[in-house]
Design an enzyme around this catalytic site. Structure first.
Site, PDB file in Angstrom:
ATOM      1  N   CYS A  49       0.845  -1.197   0.000  1.00  0.00           N
ATOM      2  CA  CYS A  49       0.000   0.000   0.000  1.00  0.00           C
ATOM      3  C   CYS A  49       0.881   1.248   0.000  1.00  0.00           C
ATOM      4  O   CYS A  49       1.819   1.343   0.791  1.00  0.00           O
ATOM      5  CB  CYS A  49      -0.904  -0.020   1.225  1.00  0.00           C
ATOM      6  SG  CYS A  49      -1.895   1.475   1.403  1.00  0.00           S
ATOM      7  N   CYS A  52       0.212   2.868   3.747  1.00  0.00           N
ATOM      8  CA  CYS A  52       0.599   2.190   4.998  1.00  0.00           C
ATOM      9  C   CYS A  52       1.598   1.055   4.797  1.00  0.00           C
ATOM     10  O   CYS A  52       2.042   0.448   5.774  1.00  0.00           O
ATOM     11  CB  CYS A  52      -0.636   1.673   5.721  1.00  0.00           C
ATOM     12  SG  CYS A  52      -1.351   0.168   5.006  1.00  0.00           S
ATOM     13  N   CYS A  98      -7.402  -0.606   0.608  1.00  0.00           N
ATOM     14  CA  CYS A  98      -6.504  -1.297   1.529  1.00  0.00           C
ATOM     15  C   CYS A  98      -7.267  -1.534   2.828  1.00  0.00           C
ATOM     16  O   CYS A  98      -7.785  -0.589   3.420  1.00  0.00           O
ATOM     17  CB  CYS A  98      -5.267  -0.444   1.799  1.00  0.00           C
ATOM     18  SG  CYS A  98      -4.217  -1.093   3.120  1.00  0.00           S
ATOM     19  N   CYS A 101      -5.672   0.379   6.057  1.00  0.00           N
ATOM     20  CA  CYS A 101      -5.734   1.828   6.309  1.00  0.00           C
ATOM     21  C   CYS A 101      -6.919   2.492   5.627  1.00  0.00           C
ATOM     22  O   CYS A 101      -7.116   3.695   5.786  1.00  0.00           O
ATOM     23  CB  CYS A 101      -4.423   2.505   5.906  1.00  0.00           C
ATOM     24  SG  CYS A 101      -4.177   2.653   4.127  1.00  0.00           S
ATOM     25  N   CYS A 121      -7.531  -3.419 -11.142  1.00  0.00           N
ATOM     26  CA  CYS A 121      -6.955  -2.289 -11.884  1.00  0.00           C
ATOM     27  C   CYS A 121      -6.577  -1.230 -10.851  1.00  0.00           C
ATOM     28  O   CYS A 121      -7.441  -0.588 -10.261  1.00  0.00           O
ATOM     29  CB  CYS A 121      -8.014  -1.776 -12.862  1.00  0.00           C
ATOM     30  SG  CYS A 121      -7.438  -0.457 -13.916  1.00  0.00           S
TER      31      CYS A 121
END
Ligand code: FE
Length: 134
Positions: A49, A52, A98, A101, A121
């Site tokens: 990510c 995070c 995500c 977070c 995507c």
């Protein structure tokens, strides 16, 4: 999740991220197709990510979709992402966030390759690539 960051205030992300990252990750923005960092990246490693650094997608599942954005047929672990119905912009899509977070990553479509038939995507800007160490 032990390092849950979903309760961080927006001020935390505004300070930590660049303005472009903030727009995409925290305001559901979309970067330009083709001219982005990881679309053509073929190196082996883990895409984490961009906010995070939680692991999200392995290079093993990356494929050339022709879309202009990095595309994967599966997350490294389905527990690491959250799928949300998104009816913005007059389209019915599934947003990918995500799970650690709550940041926006991109969208998932049902026109991907085998073995899953899924196409995640994802904005390059929402990712941070960590090359495999030899
Ligand atoms: Fe995250």
């Amino acid at each position: 999740m032990k390092d849950d960051m979903t309760n961080k205030p927006e001020s935390y992300w505004k300070e930590k991220l660049t303005p472009e990252q903030y727009h995409i990750l925290r305001e559901q923005g979309t970067e330009s197709p083709y001219k982005n960092e990881y679309y053509l990246n073929k190196a082996e490693g883990m895409y984490t990510c961009g906010a995070c650094e939680h692991p999200l997608f392995s290079s093993d599942t990356k494929f050339e979709s022709g879309s202009g954005w990095p595309s994967f047929y599966d997350p490294v672990n389905r527990e690491n992402v959250e799928l949300i119905e998104d009816n913005a912009h007059g389209m019915s899509r599934t947003e990918v966030r995500c799970k650690n977070c709550g940041s926006h990553l991109g969208h998932v479509f049902n026109d991907g390759p085998t073995p899953t038939g899924q196409r995640y995507c994802i904005n390059s800007c929402s990712l941070k690539f960590k090359a495999k160490e030899n």
